[in-house]
Design an enzyme around this catalytic site. Structure first.
Site, PDB file in Angstrom:
ATOM      1  N   GLY A 285     -12.042   2.994-113.161  1.00 30.96           N
ATOM      2  CA  GLY A 285     -12.552   3.863-114.383  1.00 30.96           C
ATOM      3  C   GLY A 285     -13.331   4.652-114.089  1.00 30.96           C
TER       4      GLY A 285
ATOM      5  N   GLU B 224      -9.452  22.821 -88.434  1.00 29.74           N
ATOM      6  CA  GLU B 224      -9.311  22.196 -87.284  1.00 29.74           C
ATOM      7  C   GLU B 224      -7.732  21.418 -85.862  1.00 29.74           C
ATOM      8  OE1 GLU B 224     -13.354  22.038 -85.862  1.00 29.74           O
ATOM      9  OE2 GLU B 224     -14.244  23.121 -87.801  1.00 29.74           O
TER      10      GLU B 224
ATOM     11  N   GLU C 113      -0.993  16.054 -87.717  1.00 30.61           N
ATOM     12  CA  GLU C 113       0.213  16.056 -87.354  1.00 30.61           C
ATOM     13  C   GLU C 113      -0.134  16.386 -85.423  1.00 30.61           C
ATOM     14  OE1 GLU C 113      -0.127  17.430 -90.306  1.00 30.61           O
ATOM     15  OE2 GLU C 113       1.526  14.935 -91.213  1.00 30.61           O
TER      16      GLU C 113
HETATM   17  N1  COS Z   1      -7.643  22.362 -74.407  1.00 37.34           N
HETATM   18  C1  COS Z   1      -7.543  23.473 -73.478  1.00 37.34           C
HETATM   19  N2  COS Z   1      -6.643  24.002 -73.075  1.00 37.34           N
HETATM   20  C2  COS Z   1      -5.770  23.741 -73.696  1.00 37.34           C
HETATM   21  C3  COS Z   1      -5.735  23.020 -75.061  1.00 37.34           C
HETATM   22  C4  COS Z   1      -6.747  22.548 -75.304  1.00 37.34           C
HETATM   23  N3  COS Z   1      -7.139  21.483 -76.839  1.00 37.34           N
HETATM   24  N4  COS Z   1      -4.726  23.167 -76.265  1.00 37.34           N
HETATM   25  C5  COS Z   1      -3.823  23.609 -75.075  1.00 37.34           C
HETATM   26  N5  COS Z   1      -4.944  24.002 -74.506  1.00 37.34           N
HETATM   27  C6  COS Z   1      -3.778  25.247 -73.509  1.00 37.34           C
HETATM   28  C7  COS Z   1      -3.101  24.053 -72.309  1.00 37.34           C
HETATM   29  O1  COS Z   1      -3.257  23.375 -71.603  1.00 37.34           O
HETATM   30  C8  COS Z   1      -2.266  25.931 -71.726  1.00 37.34           C
HETATM   31  O2  COS Z   1      -2.130  26.263 -71.775  1.00 37.34           O
HETATM   32  P1  COS Z   1      -1.692  26.614 -69.524  1.00 37.34           P
HETATM   33  O3  COS Z   1      -1.439  28.335 -70.565  1.00 37.34           O
HETATM   34  O4  COS Z   1      -2.349  27.210 -68.053  1.00 37.34           O
HETATM   35  O5  COS Z   1      -0.438  25.960 -69.477  1.00 37.34           O
HETATM   36  C9  COS Z   1      -2.379  26.062 -73.124  1.00 37.34           C
HETATM   37  O6  COS Z   1      -3.144  26.169 -73.806  1.00 37.34           O
HETATM   38  C10 COS Z   1      -1.809  26.631 -74.189  1.00 37.34           C
HETATM   39  O7  COS Z   1      -1.466  25.194 -74.950  1.00 37.34           O
HETATM   40  P2  COS Z   1       0.062  24.628 -74.821  1.00 37.34           P
HETATM   41  O8  COS Z   1       1.111  24.905 -73.920  1.00 37.34           O
HETATM   42  O9  COS Z   1       0.062  23.277 -75.516  1.00 37.34           O
HETATM   43  O10 COS Z   1       0.269  25.321 -76.528  1.00 37.34           O
HETATM   44  P3  COS Z   1       1.707  25.052 -77.956  1.00 37.34           P
HETATM   45  O11 COS Z   1       2.182  26.505 -78.836  1.00 37.34           O
HETATM   46  O12 COS Z   1       2.366  24.541 -77.188  1.00 37.34           O
HETATM   47  O13 COS Z   1       0.710  23.822 -78.729  1.00 37.34           O
HETATM   48  C11 COS Z   1      -1.131  23.840 -80.195  1.00 37.34           C
HETATM   49  C12 COS Z   1      -0.457  24.234 -78.711  1.00 37.34           C
HETATM   50  C13 COS Z   1       0.045  23.431 -81.156  1.00 37.34           C
HETATM   51  C14 COS Z   1      -1.849  22.225 -79.984  1.00 37.34           C
HETATM   52  C15 COS Z   1      -3.019  24.137 -80.575  1.00 37.34           C
HETATM   53  O14 COS Z   1      -1.522  25.759 -81.002  1.00 37.34           O
HETATM   54  C16 COS Z   1      -3.497  23.393 -81.322  1.00 37.34           C
HETATM   55  O15 COS Z   1      -4.433  23.244 -81.219  1.00 37.34           O
HETATM   56  N6  COS Z   1      -2.860  23.848 -83.103  1.00 37.34           N
HETATM   57  C17 COS Z   1      -3.616  23.893 -84.008  1.00 37.34           C
HETATM   58  C18 COS Z   1      -4.990  24.979 -83.915  1.00 37.34           C
HETATM   59  C19 COS Z   1      -6.068  24.728 -84.954  1.00 37.34           C
HETATM   60  O16 COS Z   1      -6.993  23.244 -85.195  1.00 37.34           O
HETATM   61  N7  COS Z   1      -6.552  25.523 -86.184  1.00 37.34           N
HETATM   62  C20 COS Z   1      -7.219  25.161 -86.754  1.00 37.34           C
HETATM   63  C21 COS Z   1      -8.146  26.405 -86.928  1.00 37.34           C
HETATM   64  S1  COS Z   1      -9.696  25.693 -87.622  1.00 37.34           S
HETATM   65  S2  COS Z   1      -9.351  25.211 -89.443  1.00 37.34           S
END
Ligand code: COS
Length: 381
Positions: free
Chosen positions: A341, A364, A368
């Site tokens: 509690g 950030e 997932e």
């Molecule tokens: N570091 C460096 N480069 C990255 C990267 C990372 N962590 N993540 C992705 N990239 C690059 C990829 O290599 C890719 O490069 P190319 O264009 O040369 O192929 C490009 O960015 C696009 O990436 P990807 O194809 O993986 O894009 P997706 O949309 O499939 O996935 C995710 C991207 C989902 C991983 C990204 O949108 C993400 O991290 N989302 C969460 C965002 C987040 O953390 N928001 C919080 C904000 S603060 S509250």
């Protein structure tokens, strides 16, 4: 070489942060949580001590330290108050880092120096109502008109949003180019059309400041552009690689504080004539908590070391964040349980830690998304 032994500077920074947190932050932490009060005076003092520009080189007003020092300091601050930790993490890992790595000298002089010297606060504006986990689906537009950029859109969940002086903002310049059309801008507080909204009433990290920001015909020039047009998404992601190490350190601070409180309480509280720490079921909980803290710390230090060594740390940062934030939720929940509690009332502080821990699994990059990032890194050729 990756080492578990800290050098003298790292020890000094950790101890300084610990002393500051205990003496300056702890006395008001419960009141600030209740009143959702932004700790302006404390943050000002932290700026004067160099905590807001830790890895920025001295020539740009910073302390010139490494990422290990940053995570050590962040962990100590978050052992006392995770709300202050998020202000510190965003400023160092996202705002300062992006300006340092993508700003021209004139932009560093104008924006980075006051941030690193702690005279200004910074915010990172990537998320939008329709673009959270799917960060590349940016709906905020940046249109080239004459020699200017005109920005329109909405940003969401912006930490330090109503208090910042300097905002890093991402916007789409050409939807056909998808993520390769995104640009990164630096925007000053007070720019016409750039309007932080009302502060969100949050479950945890209540004394940090979170809001939406509307952009209506915000006029900028190339002096506001960071990096190249089309480089914005990569800048956002590379920033988050460091940001995720920061959130992992924040989570670790929460874990350590909850664990310490749980051990103390378990030794003091008696049931069936003995301290509850004598009961095997409580011992199992404490063993699990201790193991998770040690593992989280190793993952964080490894990620920080890779970053300092200039090595790829995408997977390491996501592993550290995923593990440490999950541990923070698990450990704070168990800390409340051990307190019974008493854990459910403010005075013992573990209930605040449990509320604060939850958001580390969300911002950030949600847990997932961290799974997705780790799996993609494993499977890429
Ligand atoms: N570091 C460096 N480069 C990255 C990267 C990372 N962590 N993540 C992705 N990239 C690059 C990829 O290599 C890719 O490069 P190319 O264009 O040369 O192929 C490009 O960015 C696009 O990436 P990807 O194809 O993986 O894009 P997706 O949309 O499939 O996935 C995710 C991207 C989902 C991983 C990204 O949108 C993400 O991290 N989302 C969460 C965002 C987040 O953390 N928001 C919080 C904000 S603060 S509250």
């Amino acid at each position: 070489m990756f080492s578990l032994e800290l050098n003298d500077t790292q020890i000094q920074i950790r101890d300084m942060a610990r002393k500051f947190a205990v003496e300056e932050i702890a006395p008001s932490v419960i009141e600030r949580d209740i009143n959702a009060e932004f700790p302006s005076e404390i943050i000002k003092k932290m700026g004067e001590l160099g905590f807001l520009g830790m890895t920025v080189p001295p020539e740009w007003g910073g302390s010139g330290l490494d990422t290990i020092s940053l995570v050590l300091a962040l962990t100590e601050i978050c052992k006392i108050d995770a709300s202050i930790g998020i202000v510190m993490s965003v400023q160092n890992s996202l705002v300062d880092w992006i300006l340092q790595n993508y700003g021209k000298d004139s932009q560093k002089e104008k924006y980075l120096k006051p941030l690193a010297e702690g005279r200004h606060l910074g915010a990172y504006c990537l998320s939008e109502p329709e673009a959270g986990s799917d960060a590349r689906d940016q709906r905020t537009t940046a249109e080239r008109v004459g020699g200017q950029w005109i920005l329109n859109g909405m940003k969401n969940w912006i930490s330090t949003g109503t208090k910042a002086d300097t905002y890093i903002v991402f916007a789409q310049t050409n939807p056909e180019l998808k993520h390769k059309g995104i640009a990164c801008f630096v925007i000053e507080r007070g720019t016409p059309g750039f309007e932080p909204g009302l502060k969100e009433d949050k479950m945890g990290v209540r004394s940090s400041d979170t809001c939406s920001i509307g952009l209506t015909n915000v006029k900028l020039t190339d002096d506001n552009l960071l990096g190249m047009v089309g480089e914005g998404f990569y800048i956002a992601m590379k920033g988050l690689n460091g940001g995720r190490i920061g959130i992992a350190a924040q989570s670790l601070g929460i874990c350590k504080a909850a664990f310490k409180a749980a051990v103390k309480y378990a030794k003091e509280r008696k049931t069936m004539g003995v301290p509850i720490a004598n009961h095997q079921i409580i011992q199992h909980k404490l063993a699990q908590m201790s193991m998770k803290i040690d593992a989280a710390e190793m993952l964080i230090w490894k990620a920080a070391w890779l970053r300092d060594s200039g090595k790829d740390h995408i997977k390491a940062a996501s592993e550290a964040k995923l593990f440490a934030s999950t541990a923070a939720s698990d450990i704070t929940r168990e800390a409340v349980q051990i307190h019974g509690g008493y854990g459910y009332v403010r005075e013992y502080q573990v209930e605040r830690m449990m509320r604060d821990a939850k958001v580390t699994e969300i911002y950030e990059g949600t847990s997932e998304i961290q799974h997705l990032v780790i799996a993609r890194e494993i499977l890429k050729d």
